[in-house]
Design a protein around this motif. Structure first.
Motif, PDB file in Angstrom:
ATOM      1  N   MET A   1      49.845  44.367  42.534  1.00 60.61           N
ATOM      2  CA  MET A   1      51.060  44.303  41.733  1.00 60.61           C
ATOM      3  C   MET A   1      50.893  43.338  40.566  1.00 60.61           C
ATOM      4  N   ASP A   4      49.085  44.944  37.803  1.00 57.56           N
ATOM      5  CA  ASP A   4      49.955  45.857  37.068  1.00 57.56           C
ATOM      6  C   ASP A   4      50.818  45.095  36.076  1.00 57.56           C
ATOM      7  N   GLY A   7      48.738  44.071  33.147  1.00 54.36           N
ATOM      8  CA  GLY A   7      48.489  45.233  32.307  1.00 54.36           C
ATOM      9  C   GLY A   7      49.697  45.594  31.463  1.00 54.36           C
ATOM     10  N   MET A   8      50.870  45.512  32.083  1.00 53.79           N
ATOM     11  CA  MET A   8      52.101  45.797  31.345  1.00 53.79           C
ATOM     12  C   MET A   8      52.327  44.771  30.237  1.00 53.79           C
TER      13      MET A   8
END
Length: 104
Positions: A1, A4, A7-8
């Protein structure tokens, strides 16, 4: 998580950079607005900076008509520039944003 999220965040940063680049590019996109009789011509950037106003000598003789022409056609030019600006910025921002459920 956590990966992620990183990356976002990277995608958001890239989107912000693309928006800034687009804003700079829009300084060189020009919109021309003229009165129907061509007595007044306005050139404005897509970032809503007026670059040029041309007034025919005929209009200089009638202050009230000149003022009316300026109000009408500057507003039209600003509206057209705003539409182009909004469309360009929205497209770039949307393109670069991560796919976050519930935000689209």
């Amino acid at each position: 998580m956590f990966g992620d999220m990183m990356g976002m965040m990277q995608k958001v940063k890239q989107a912000q950079q693309k928006v800034e680049e687009t804003k700079k590019r829009l300084d060189s996109v020009f919109i021309k607005q003229a009165s129907e009789d061509e007595l007044l011509k306005i050139e404005i950037s897509a970032n809503r900076n007026i670059k040029k106003i041309e007034v025919a000598d005929e209009l200089l003789k009638d202050k009230e008509q000149l003022e009316d022409y300026l109000i009408v056609h500057i507003n039209k030019a600003i509206q057209r520039a705003t539409e182009i600006n909004d469309a360009e910025i929205s497209a770039v921002a949307k393109e670069g944003m991560p796919n976050i459920p519930g935000l689209t």
